[in-house]
Design a protein around this motif. Structure first.
Motif, PDB file in Angstrom:
ATOM      1  N   GLU A   3      -2.399  22.359   8.790  1.00 16.24           N
ATOM      2  CA  GLU A   3      -1.377  23.175   9.440  1.00 16.24           C
ATOM      3  C   GLU A   3      -0.134  22.349   9.709  1.00 16.24           C
ATOM      4  N   ASN A   4      -0.368  21.081  10.065  1.00 13.91           N
ATOM      5  CA  ASN A   4       0.766  20.237  10.409  1.00 13.91           C
ATOM      6  C   ASN A   4       1.358  19.558   9.179  1.00 13.91           C
ATOM      7  N   LEU A   5       2.512  20.046   8.748  1.00 16.08           N
ATOM      8  CA  LEU A   5       3.113  19.487   7.544  1.00 16.08           C
ATOM      9  C   LEU A   5       3.675  18.092   7.781  1.00 16.08           C
ATOM     10  N   ASN A   6       3.828  17.735   9.059  1.00 16.99           N
ATOM     11  CA  ASN A   6       4.444  16.435   9.371  1.00 16.99           C
ATOM     12  C   ASN A   6       3.419  15.330   9.584  1.00 16.99           C
ATOM     13  N   ASN A   7       2.207  15.623   9.282  1.00 18.64           N
ATOM     14  CA  ASN A   7       1.140  14.646   9.494  1.00 18.64           C
ATOM     15  C   ASN A   7       1.236  13.495   8.484  1.00 18.64           C
ATOM     16  N   VAL A   8       1.217  12.253   8.970  1.00 17.25           N
ATOM     17  CA  VAL A   8       1.270  11.097   8.060  1.00 17.25           C
ATOM     18  C   VAL A   8       0.061  10.187   8.298  1.00 17.25           C
ATOM     19  N   PRO A   9      -1.017  10.410   7.555  1.00 18.20           N
ATOM     20  CA  PRO A   9      -2.218   9.574   7.747  1.00 18.20           C
ATOM     21  C   PRO A   9      -1.974   8.132   7.287  1.00 18.20           C
ATOM     22  N   VAL A  10      -2.413   7.189   8.114  1.00 16.25           N
ATOM     23  CA  VAL A  10      -2.219   5.773   7.782  1.00 16.25           C
ATOM     24  C   VAL A  10      -3.541   5.182   7.314  1.00 16.25           C
ATOM     25  N   MET A  11      -3.459   4.386   6.279  1.00 14.29           N
ATOM     26  CA  MET A  11      -4.648   3.848   5.617  1.00 14.29           C
ATOM     27  C   MET A  11      -5.567   3.100   6.588  1.00 14.29           C
ATOM     28  N   ALA A  12      -4.967   2.280   7.451  1.00 14.53           N
ATOM     29  CA  ALA A  12      -5.781   1.473   8.363  1.00 14.53           C
ATOM     30  C   ALA A  12      -6.626   2.374   9.271  1.00 14.53           C
ATOM     31  N   ASP A  13      -6.024   3.497   9.702  1.00 14.55           N
ATOM     32  CA  ASP A  13      -6.761   4.419  10.570  1.00 14.55           C
ATOM     33  C   ASP A  13      -7.933   5.053   9.823  1.00 14.55           C
ATOM     34  N   LEU A  14      -7.629   5.495   8.612  1.00 20.74           N
ATOM     35  CA  LEU A  14      -8.686   6.112   7.801  1.00 20.74           C
ATOM     36  C   LEU A  14      -9.826   5.131   7.575  1.00 20.74           C
ATOM     37  N   ALA A  15      -9.435   3.895   7.245  1.00 27.07           N
ATOM     38  CA  ALA A  15     -10.447   2.884   6.932  1.00 27.07           C
ATOM     39  C   ALA A  15     -11.322   2.628   8.162  1.00 27.07           C
ATOM     40  N   SER A  16     -10.698   2.621   9.333  1.00 25.07           N
ATOM     41  CA  SER A  16     -11.485   2.346  10.543  1.00 25.07           C
ATOM     42  C   SER A  16     -12.473   3.480  10.824  1.00 25.07           C
ATOM     43  N   ARG A  17     -12.140   4.674  10.301  1.00 25.61           N
ATOM     44  CA  ARG A  17     -13.084   5.788  10.451  1.00 25.61           C
ATOM     45  C   ARG A  17     -14.031   5.884   9.258  1.00 25.61           C
ATOM     46  N   GLY A  18     -13.882   4.913   8.371  1.00 21.68           N
ATOM     47  CA  GLY A  18     -14.758   4.898   7.195  1.00 21.68           C
ATOM     48  C   GLY A  18     -14.386   5.943   6.158  1.00 21.68           C
ATOM     49  N   GLU A  19     -13.171   6.475   6.257  1.00 22.96           N
ATOM     50  CA  GLU A  19     -12.742   7.487   5.283  1.00 22.96           C
ATOM     51  C   GLU A  19     -11.909   6.835   4.193  1.00 22.96           C
ATOM     52  N   SER A  20     -11.883   7.486   3.048  1.00 23.15           N
ATOM     53  CA  SER A  20     -10.952   7.008   2.023  1.00 23.15           C
ATOM     54  C   SER A  20     -10.223   8.203   1.433  1.00 23.15           C
ATOM     55  N   PRO A  21      -8.910   8.090   1.297  1.00 23.88           N
ATOM     56  CA  PRO A  21      -8.126   9.215   0.800  1.00 23.88           C
ATOM     57  C   PRO A  21      -8.268   9.339  -0.710  1.00 23.88           C
ATOM     58  N   GLU A  22      -7.948  10.528  -1.195  1.00 17.87           N
ATOM     59  CA  GLU A  22      -7.973  10.746  -2.639  1.00 17.87           C
ATOM     60  C   GLU A  22      -6.881   9.909  -3.313  1.00 17.87           C
ATOM     61  N   VAL A  23      -5.719   9.852  -2.634  1.00 18.94           N
ATOM     62  CA  VAL A  23      -4.599   9.165  -3.240  1.00 18.94           C
ATOM     63  C   VAL A  23      -3.791   8.427  -2.175  1.00 18.94           C
ATOM     64  N   LEU A  24      -3.299   7.245  -2.548  1.00 19.39           N
ATOM     65  CA  LEU A  24      -2.418   6.505  -1.654  1.00 19.39           C
ATOM     66  C   LEU A  24      -0.972   6.804  -2.043  1.00 19.39           C
ATOM     67  N   PHE A  25      -0.176   7.194  -1.078  1.00 18.05           N
ATOM     68  CA  PHE A  25       1.251   7.412  -1.324  1.00 18.05           C
ATOM     69  C   PHE A  25       1.985   6.102  -1.034  1.00 18.05           C
ATOM     70  N   TRP A  26       2.473   5.478  -2.117  1.00 12.82           N
ATOM     71  CA  TRP A  26       3.251   4.233  -1.975  1.00 12.82           C
ATOM     72  C   TRP A  26       4.700   4.644  -1.746  1.00 12.82           C
ATOM     73  N   VAL A  27       5.203   4.377  -0.561  1.00 15.37           N
ATOM     74  CA  VAL A  27       6.505   4.904  -0.157  1.00 15.37           C
ATOM     75  C   VAL A  27       7.659   4.107  -0.770  1.00 15.37           C
ATOM     76  N   GLY A  28       7.504   2.816  -0.804  1.00 16.54           N
ATOM     77  CA  GLY A  28       8.584   1.965  -1.337  1.00 16.54           C
ATOM     78  C   GLY A  28       9.619   1.661  -0.280  1.00 16.54           C
ATOM     79  N   CYS A  29      10.428   0.614  -0.533  1.00 12.56           N
ATOM     80  CA  CYS A  29      11.392   0.163   0.480  1.00 12.56           C
ATOM     81  C   CYS A  29      12.488   1.196   0.693  1.00 12.56           C
ATOM     82  N   ALA A  30      13.006   1.775  -0.385  1.00 12.82           N
ATOM     83  CA  ALA A  30      14.077   2.762  -0.239  1.00 12.82           C
ATOM     84  C   ALA A  30      13.548   3.972   0.513  1.00 12.82           C
ATOM     85  N   GLY A  31      12.350   4.381   0.174  1.00 15.18           N
ATOM     86  CA  GLY A  31      11.742   5.527   0.844  1.00 15.18           C
ATOM     87  C   GLY A  31      11.474   5.262   2.319  1.00 15.18           C
ATOM     88  N   SER A  32      11.385   3.999   2.689  1.00 16.30           N
ATOM     89  CA  SER A  32      11.105   3.639   4.077  1.00 16.30           C
ATOM     90  C   SER A  32      12.376   3.401   4.891  1.00 16.30           C
TER      91      SER A  32
END
Lengths: 266, 440
Positions: A3-32
Motif C-alpha cells: 500500500e505504501n508506495l514510499n516504502n524503501v526496504p534496506v538490505m541490512a534490515d532484511l538480512a537481520s530478519r533473515g529475508e532476502s529480496p528478489e532484486v537489489l536496486f542499485w541506486v548509484g551516486c547520481a540517484g542518491s
C-alpha cells in the motif's frame, strides 16, 4: 501489493530478519545525491512498490562503483571501490541487481565478474520493459502522453557499450506516445558529452560543447519531451535545453518518471 | 636470347618477393613490440567475425554510397588477381595466355568478367578521386591528414586507374594482333576493351606487338611494385583487415580490460587472501601506456590496419565539437611511432630508448583527456579498430605513474576515496532521498 508506495526496504534490515529480496536496486551516486535524479530514484521505487516486487537498497552501505575512476585511468581506485562493493554484495548473497544508471550497470555487469562479483544485472529500461510485457504497468487508454512527441536519447553505455537499443523504445511505446528519432540515433547516436568521466571536469578547448550539439539534434525533432535513461545524459540534456532557452517548452524526463507519471503515482 | 624475358621476369618477381618478405618481417616485428593480448579464445566466433566484417564488408554498409563503390574495387581486386596467376605462369613459362586453349569459350567469358570489373574499379577510383579532391568529403581532411596521407590516398587511386588501363590496352591490342598473327590464341571478343580499339587500329603489327608487350609488362611489374608500395601505405588494410577482425574484442564494448597486477595489490591492501593468478607477471612493468611497447600487440596491429578513412573521427563527439582529439590520429600516431622505433632498431639504433615516446611526442594529454569513452569510434570502424583502448591505457599511465590527471579529476578521485562518491557530498547524505520519500 504494497500500500505504501514510499516504502524503501534496506538490505541490512532484511538480512537481520533473515529475508532476502528478489532484486537489489542499485541506486548509484547520481540517484542518491543529484537533486534532479533523486526524483528518478523515487519514481522507480514507487513503481517497484506498486507492482509489488520484493526489493531492497543498500542505502548507506552503497558506494561509487568506481566507473569514473576507471575511465579516468585510476585503476587502483576503481578496484578498491569494486572489490569493497563486491564484498558487501556477496556478503548479502545478492543474485540480481537492477539499476537506473547505465554506467553502474555496465561496470557491475561487465567488469565486476573478473573481480569476483557475479550477478544478474539489468538496467531499469529492460526491467520496465519486462513489467510492461507482463502487463504489470503501462498502456491505459488515453494516458497523459498519448500522441505526444517524445524523442529518446541513447545512452552510450546502454547502446554501443551493451547493445541495448530496443528496451527503452519499447517502454516509450507503452505510453502510446509518438516516438520521433533524432538523425543520429541507436548505433550512430551522439554522446551527451558526459561519459568517460567528462562529467567531472570541464571540456577541452573547442568550438562547442557536446551537450549543446546533442540538444540541437533533440530539438530538431520537434519533440516536447526528451526521454533519457541515464543520470549523466539527463544533466547534460537539461543543461543543453537551458542553453537553448527551451526549458519552458521541452522537458527532459527519465523512462521511470514517464512510466510512473503514466501510472498516476507521481 | 630466347629466354631473356623469362629470366627478366624471374628476376623482377624475386626482387619483389624479397622486398615484400623484408617489409612484412619488419611490420611483424613492430607489431610484436606490443605486449601479449591473449585473444585466441572463441575461435568459431572469431572466424565468423572475420568472415562478416572483413570478407563480407558488413560495417561498410552503414554508409551505402562509399560501401558500394568500395565493394566494386574489392571484388575487382580479388577476382582480377586470378588473372595475375596467368600472368605469372606466362611470365615464367614464356607462354602467352596459357589458359586460353584449355578454357575455350569460358576463357572469353572470364576475361569479359575481368574487364567488367576493371571498368568498375576504374569508375570507383574516379569517383573516389572526385570525393576526395573536388567534393572534398569532410572526413578526408583534418589536422592529421597532412601531405603524405593525402598524397598516399590519391596515389593509390591513380595507380589503380593506370593498372586497369594497362589491362584494357593489353586486351585491345591483343585482339588486333589475333586478327593478323595466328601464333596468338584466338580468344573471341572482349567487350570493354573493344572501346579502346580506335586508338590502336591504325598501328602496324610490330607496333601493336610492342604496345601489347609493354602493357603486359607494365601491368605485372605495376602490380608487384604496388604490392610493395602497399606495405608502406595506409592501403595495407587490404591484408590487415583480416587478422585485425579475427582478433577483434568480442566482449561487450563497455568492458574495460582488467589489470590483474592491481587486483593483487588491492586485495593485499584490503586484507583479502588471494591466490596469485598465473597471468600476473613477476615483475610489474609500467602502469598503463607511455609508449608502444606498453600497448598490446593488437593495438599496434590495429594501427597497421587503419586506412585513414576517418569514419571514427567524423563520429567522435569531441572531434565534432572542435576538440583536438581525433581517433584516426591516435591510430596513425601509434603506427608512425611503431615505424620509427622499428626503423631505429633495424639500424641497431636506440629504438624505444630514443628519448621519445608515443604519449608526449605524438599524442598529447589534451587529446586523451577529451575522450568521452562513448565507443562511437569503435562502432564506426569498418575493420573493428579500437582507438579507445589506447586512449584508456594512456590515461592509466598519466593517472597512476605521473599523477598527472586534470585537477578536477584528481578532486573526483579524492571524493571517491573519502566520500565514496565522485561528488563532494558527505556519505551520511546518501540515503536522504529515501528519508525525503518516507517523510511524505
Amino acid at each position: 501489493m504494497s500500500e505504501n508506495l514510499n516504502n524503501v526496504p534496506v538490505m541490512a534490515d532484511l538480512a537481520s530478519r533473515g529475508e532476502s529480496p528478489e532484486v537489489l536496486f542499485w541506486v548509484g551516486c547520481a540517484g542518491s545525491f543529484d537533486d534532479r535524479y533523486k526524483k528518478v530514484t523515487q519514481a522507480f521505487v514507487k513503481i517497484l512498490n506498486k507492482v509489488g516486487i520484493s526489493f531492497a537498497v543498500l542505502g548507506p552501505e552503497e558506494t561509487c562503483t568506481g566507473d569514473p575512476a576507471r575511465r579516468a585511468g585510476n585503476e587502483f581506485l576503481f578496484q578498491m571501490q569494486a572489490i569493497s562493493n563486491i564484498q558487501v554484495l556477496n556478503g548479502y548473497n545478492i543474485k540480481k541487481i537492477v539499476t537506473a544508471c547505465p554506467h553502474c550497470f555496465n561496470t557491475i555487469k561487465n567488469e565486476y565478474p573478473e573481480l569476483g562479483g557475479n550477478y544478474e544485472v539489468i538496467h531499469h529500461s529492460t526491467f520496465l520493459q519486462q513489467l510492461i510485457n507482463e502487463g504489470k504497468v503501462g498502456l491505459k487508454g488515453g494516458g497523459e502522453f498519448k500522441g505526444k512527441k517524445i524523442t529518446y536519447h541513447d545512452s552510450c553505455y546502454l547502446g554501443r557499450a551493451n547493445n541495448i537499443y530496443e528496451a527503452p523504445r519499447e517502454v516509450l511505446a507503452a505510453l502510446d506516445a509518438e516516438l520521433v528519432e533524432m538523425k543520429r540515433c541507436k548505433t550512430n547516436g551522439l554522446c551527451c558529452g558526459a561519459g568517460g568521466a567528462q562529467m567531472f571536469k570541464d571540456s577541452e578547448p573547442g568550438k562547442k560543447e557536446v551537450n549543446v550539439e546533442r540538444t540541437e539534434d533533440a530539438l530538431a525533432t520537434g519533440a516536447s519531451i526528451i526521454a533519457a535513461a541515464c543520470p549523466f545524459c539527463m544533466t547534460m540534456m537539461r543543461d543543453g535545453v537551458k542553453n537553448k532557452e527551451k526549458e519552458e517548452s521541452v522537458q527532459v524526463m527519465d523512462l521511470a518518471e514517464l512510466i510512473a507519471r503514466n501510472e498516476g503515482i507521481i | 636470347m630466347e629466354y631473356i624475358s623469362q629470366i627478366a621476369f624471374l628476376v623482377i618477381i624475386s626482387i619483389a618477393g624479397y622486398l615484400l618478405y623484408q617489409r612484412i618481417s619488419r611490420i611483424r616485428k613492430n607489431i610484436f613490440l606490443g605486449k601479449p593480448a591473449g585473444r585466441n579464445d572463441q575461435t568459431a566466433e572469431r572466424w565468423k567475425t572475420m568472415l562478416l566484417v572483413a570478407l563480407g564488408q558488413k560495417k561498410m554498409f552503414k554508409r551505402i554510397v562509399p560501401a558500394f563503390l568500395h565493394l566494386l574495387i574489392y571484388v575487382g581486386f580479388l577476382v582480377i588477381n586470378l588473372e595475375v596467376l596467368e600472368f605469372v605462369i606466362d611470365g615464367i613459362a614464356g607462354t602467352h595466355r596459357i589458359f586460353a586453349p584449355y578454357l575455350g569459350n569460358f576463357y572469353t567469358v572470364l576475361i569479359n568478367i575481368f574487364e567488367f570489373l576493371a571498368v568498375a574499379v576504374l569508375f570507383s577510383c574516379v569517383v573516389f578521386l572526385i570525393r576526395r579532391n573536388i567534393i572534398k568529403v569532410p572526413r578526408f581532411s583534418g589536422a592529421e591528414m597532412k601531405k603524405w596521407p593525402t598524397l598516399d590516398a590519391n596515389l593509390i587511386l591513380v595507380i589503380e586507374i593506370i593498372l586497369m588501363f594497362a589491362i584494357l590496352s593489353m586486351n585491345a591490342t591483343d585482339m588486333l594482333i589475333q586478327g593478323q598473327d595466328e601464333h596468338y590464341a584466338q580468344t573471341g571478343t572482349f567487350f570493354f576493351s573493344s572501346f579502346l580499339l580506335p586508338i590502336f587500329e591504325g598501328m602496324s603489327l610490330s607496333t601493336l606487338h610492342i604496345v601489347e608487350r609493354f602493357a603486359w609488362w607494365f601491368h605485372i611489374v605495376g602490380i608487384l611494385a604496388f604490392a610493395v608500395y602497399v606495405t608502406y601505405s595506409k592501403h595495407l588494410h587490404i591484408a590487415m583487415a583480416f587478422p585485425n577482425t579475427w582478433y577483434s574484442n568480442l566482449n561487450a564494448k563497455g568492458k574495460i580490460a582488467n589489470m590483474p597486477v592491481v587486483t593483487n595489490e588491492v586485495n593485499m591492501m584490503l586484507g583479502i587472501p588471494t591466490e596469485t593468478p598465473s597471468d600476473v607477471p613477476a615483475e610489474v612493468g609500467r602502469f598503463g601506456a607511455k609508449d608502444i611497447n606498453d600497448l598490446s600487440w593488437v593495438n599496434i596491429m590495429n594501427a597497421y590496419a587503419c586506412t585513414e578513412c576517418g569514419r571514427c573521427t567524423s563520429s567522435c563527439p569531441a572531434n565534432i565539437t572542435g576538440k583536438k582529439l581525433s581517433p584516426r590520429k591516435i591510430m596513425m600516431d601509434t603506427r608512425d611511432r611503431a615505424e620509427e622505433v622499428g626503423a631505429s632498431l633495424a639500424k641497431g639504433g636506440k629504438g624505444l630508448e630514443d628519448g621519445k615516446s608515443l604519449l608526449g611526442d605524438y599524442i598529447t594529454k589534451e587529446e586523451i583527456n577529451a575522450c568521452t569513452s562513448c565507443y562511437a569510434c569503435v562502432e564506426a570502424c569498418p575493420v573493428n579498430i579500437d582507438p579507445l583502448s589506447i586512449i584508456l591505457e594512456m590515461r592509466r599511465y598519466v593517472a597512476m605513474e605521473e599523477s598527472g590527471s586534470p585537477a578536477s579529476w584528481n578532486s573526483m578521485f579524492q571524493n571517491v576515496e573519502t566520500n565514496f562518491a565522485p561528488w563532494k557530498f558527505p556519505p551520511t547524505d546518501r540515503f536522504n532521498w529515501a528519508e525525503e520519500m518516507e517523510s511524505k
